[in-house]
Scaffold this motif. Structure first.
Motif, PDB file in Angstrom:
ATOM      1  N   ILE A  64       1.097  -0.846   0.335  1.00  0.00           N
ATOM      2  CA  ILE A  64      -0.113  -0.349  -0.255  1.00  0.00           C
ATOM      3  C   ILE A  64       0.871   1.575   0.086  1.00  0.00           C
ATOM      4  N   LEU A  65       1.265   2.140  -0.295  1.00  0.00           N
ATOM      5  CA  LEU A  65       1.115   3.654  -0.386  1.00  0.00           C
ATOM      6  C   LEU A  65       0.942   4.162  -0.013  1.00  0.00           C
ATOM      7  N   ALA A  66       0.894   4.603   0.624  1.00  0.00           N
ATOM      8  CA  ALA A  66       0.086   6.029   2.013  1.00  0.00           C
ATOM      9  C   ALA A  66       1.116   7.552   2.331  1.00  0.00           C
ATOM     10  N   ARG A  70      -5.519   8.043   8.857  1.00  0.00           N
ATOM     11  CA  ARG A  70      -6.612   7.611   9.027  1.00  0.00           C
ATOM     12  C   ARG A  70      -7.645   7.246   7.610  1.00  0.00           C
ATOM     13  N   LEU A  71      -7.273   7.269   6.415  1.00  0.00           N
ATOM     14  CA  LEU A  71      -8.374   6.337   5.639  1.00  0.00           C
ATOM     15  C   LEU A  71      -7.313   6.032   5.581  1.00  0.00           C
ATOM     16  N   GLN A  72      -5.879   5.687   5.536  1.00  0.00           N
ATOM     17  CA  GLN A  72      -4.685   4.512   4.838  1.00  0.00           C
ATOM     18  C   GLN A  72      -4.619   3.824   5.510  1.00  0.00           C
ATOM     19  N   TYR A  73      -5.364   4.020   7.048  1.00  0.00           N
ATOM     20  CA  TYR A  73      -5.424   2.585   7.773  1.00  0.00           C
ATOM     21  C   TYR A  73      -6.527   1.658   7.849  1.00  0.00           C
ATOM     22  N   ARG A  74      -7.872   2.642   6.767  1.00  0.00           N
ATOM     23  CA  ARG A  74      -9.062   1.683   5.963  1.00  0.00           C
ATOM     24  C   ARG A  74      -8.817   0.654   5.251  1.00  0.00           C
ATOM     25  N   LEU A 137      -1.370  -0.882  -4.493  1.00  0.00           N
ATOM     26  CA  LEU A 137      -2.273  -0.692  -3.819  1.00  0.00           C
ATOM     27  C   LEU A 137      -2.035   1.434  -3.503  1.00  0.00           C
ATOM     28  N   PRO A 138      -2.939   2.091  -3.997  1.00  0.00           N
ATOM     29  CA  PRO A 138      -3.314   3.126  -3.378  1.00  0.00           C
ATOM     30  C   PRO A 138      -4.000   3.550  -1.887  1.00  0.00           C
ATOM     31  N   SER A 139      -3.887   4.583  -1.341  1.00  0.00           N
ATOM     32  CA  SER A 139      -4.641   4.454  -0.322  1.00  0.00           C
ATOM     33  C   SER A 139      -5.667   5.834  -0.200  1.00  0.00           C
ATOM     34  N   CYS A 140      -5.382   6.855  -0.961  1.00  0.00           N
ATOM     35  CA  CYS A 140      -5.393   8.139  -0.748  1.00  0.00           C
ATOM     36  C   CYS A 140      -5.338   9.163  -2.193  1.00  0.00           C
TER      37      CYS A 140
END
Length: 413
Positions: A64-66, A70-74, A137-140
Motif C-alpha cells: 500500500i502506498l500511503a 486515517r483513510l490509509q488505515y481503512r 494499492l493506492p490509499s488516498c
C-alpha cells in the motif's frame, strides 16, 4: 470570480473532448506535474499480524502506498482480508500504520508521492521484487494520482485507477461542477472566488443567496468546509484559495461509492449518515446520474460522490471522490470489500443486494456492549473489527474523544 453554474439554470459548459481511449484530452486539463525529487527509503520494524486462514493458492502480498493515516488505515484493514501479507510504503503522516498488527512491514519514504518522478519508480520496483509483491494499492488522493500517472511503468500489477486527466477533473470541486453541468446532472449553484473579500462584495451586492457553503477546491473530508447563514457570519480570513462557494441544499447527506471497470458500474455502497448511525440506501436517481458520469469518463476503479437529497427527493451532487474513502471498512464489514472487488474484476453487472444495513456510531456501539443481544449482525461484526487491532483503535478513539479528528457538520461530509 468564476461562475461554475447550476444544472437547469445555466447553459452547460463543454467538457474537454475525450481521446480515443475515452479519457479527456490531457492538453485541456490543468495538471500540476510532480516535482523532481529523490526517494529516500528506510525500513522500520515489522509486525507479526497476518491473515491466518488456510489457502490452497500461493501467498498473495500487497504493498500500500500511503500518505497519512486515517483513510490509509481503512485501506490496510480491507487489504488484509484479501492478501496474506500487506506491506506499507509510507510518506508524510503515515508512520502510525507500523503499529497496526496487520502491517507486515512498514517502509518509510521521506518524499511525498506528489514529489516523485519516473526515475523513482525503479526503487519501488526493487522493493516489490525484494518482498515478492503481487499488487500495489493506492490509499488516498495523492497515491491514487501517483498511480494514475505511473502505474503502466511499474513492473508489478496495480489496483485499477482512473487516468490522471480524469482524476484531475473529478478531484476538483469546480471542475466537477462544470462536468456535472455539461452532463445535465444537478449541482448546487457554484461560484469560485480567490479571496473572502470577493465573497463579501458579491454577498453585499445581493448576488449570493444565504445560506451558502464555503470550501476548498481539493481538500478531502470536511476540512475547511464552513456553512454561512448570513452576511455577518462571513469570516474575516480564509487560509486557502480558491474558495468554492455553493448554494446550501436543504435535506440529508447521501454518500455513494462505486467500483467500476471501463466505464461500467459493477457494484455500489450508498448510505446516509448522522452523528448517531449509518444506514444503507437505494437511491435510483443518484445511481442513474453516477452511471452517466462513470460512462462519460470510461472510469476504472473506486469512485464516490457526496450528494444532498432535499425533502422532495431531488438529488444534487456536491463533490466527487475518485479514490477510496473513509468508511470503506463499514462496507467491508457489511459484505462489500472494495479492495477485493477491484482486485477481481471478472464479473459484469451488479454483484447483489446487501439487504438492510444499519450501524450505530462506535461511541453508541460501545455503550451497548453489555447488551449484545440488542446489536444487529453488522454491528457485532464491526465491534469485532475494532477489537482485532486494539492499540490502533484505542489510540484513534482517544484522539476522537479529545477532538483531534473533529469533522465539520453540514453539507458535504
Amino acid at each position: 470570480m468564476l461562475h461554475v453554474g447550476a444544472a437547469g439554470l445555466n447553459e452547460p459548459q463543454p467538457l474537454p473532448a475525450p481521446t480515443a481511449d475515452g479519457h479527456p484530452d490531457h492538453a485541456q486539463i490543468p495538471s500540476a506535474p510532480p516535482r523532481r525529487a529523490d526517494l529516500d527509503l528506510r525500513s522500520s520494524g515489522e509486525s507479526d499480524g497476518r491473515l491466518t486462514a488456510a489457502r490452497s493458492s500461493p501467498m498473495k502480498r500487497a504493498m500500500i502506498l500511503a500518505e497519512g493515516f486515517r483513510l490509509q488505515y481503512r485501506v490496510l484493514r480491507c487489504a488484509v482480508e484479501y492478501f496474506d501479507e500487506v506491506f506499507v510504503l509510507g510518506a508524510d503522516g503515515a508512520d502510525q500504520l507500523k503499529y497496526s498488527r496487520f502491517c507486515k512491514k512498514y517502509i518509510r519514504s521521506d518524499r511525498s508521492f506528489s514529489d516523485m518522478q519516473p526515475d523513482n519508480l525503479e526503487l519501488i520496483d526493487r522493493l516489490c521484487r525484494r518482498y515478492q509483491i503481487d499488487m500495489v494499492l493506492p490509499s488516498c488522493g495523492e497515491t491514487t494520482r501517483f498511480l494514475s500517472l505511473y502505474h503502466h511503468r511499474l513492473d508489478v500489477a496495480c489496483y485499477p485507477v482512473p487516468s490522471c486527466e480524469t482524476f484531475d477533473i473529478l478531484n476538483s470541486k469546480q471542475n466537477f461542477a462544470r462536468a456535472c453541468t455539461a452532463l445535465d446532472i444537478p449541482v448546487p449553484t457554484t461560484h469560485v472566488f480567490e479571496t473572502v473579500e470577493e465573497v463579501r462584495r458579491e454577498a453585499e451586492a445581493g448576488r449570493l443567496t444565504f445560506p451558502l457553503v464555503l470550501k476548498p477546491d481539493n481538500m478531502w473530508g470536511s476540512f475547511g468546509v464552513r456553512r454561512v447563514d448570513a452576511l455577518h457570519q462571513l469570516p474575516e480570513h480564509i487560509d486557502y484559495a480558491p474558495i468554492i462557494c455553493q448554494e446550501y441544499i436543504k435535506g440529508e447527506d447521501v454518500s455513494a461509492f462505486y467500483i467500476c471497470r471501463a466505464g461500467r458500474i459493477l457494484n455500489s455502497f450508498v448510505y446516509s449518515r448522522t452523528n448517531s448511525k449509518l444506514v444503507c440506501l437505494h437511491v435510483e436517481p443518484l445511481d442513474e446520474h453516477a452511471r452517466t458520469i462513470v460512462a462519460h469518463f470510461n472510469y476504472d476503479g473506486t469512485i464516490g460522490f457526496d450528494a444532498r437529497r432535499d425533502p422532495d427527493g431531488r438529488i444534487a451532487f456536491i463533490e466527487c471522490n475518485p479514490r477510496f474513502w473513509y468508511r470503506m471498512d463499514v462496507a467491508m464489514v457489511a459484505g462489500l470489500n472494495f479492495v477485493t472487488l477491484g482486485c477481481e474484476m471478472q464479473h459484469d453487472g451488479q454483484f447483489g443486494d446487501l439487504g438492510r444495513v444499519e450501524l450505530r456510531s462506535p461511541r453508541r456501539l460501545f455503550r451497548s456492549i453489555l447488551t449484545p443481544w440488542r446489536l444487529n449482525a453488522v454491528e457485532r461484526a464491526y465491534l469485532g473489527y475494532l477489537t482485532r487491532d486494539p492499540i490502533i483503535n484505542a489510540w484513534a478513539g482517544l484522539r476522537s474523544a479529545l477532538g483531534a479528528n473533529r469533522i465539520v457538520s453540514g453539507q458535504q461530509l
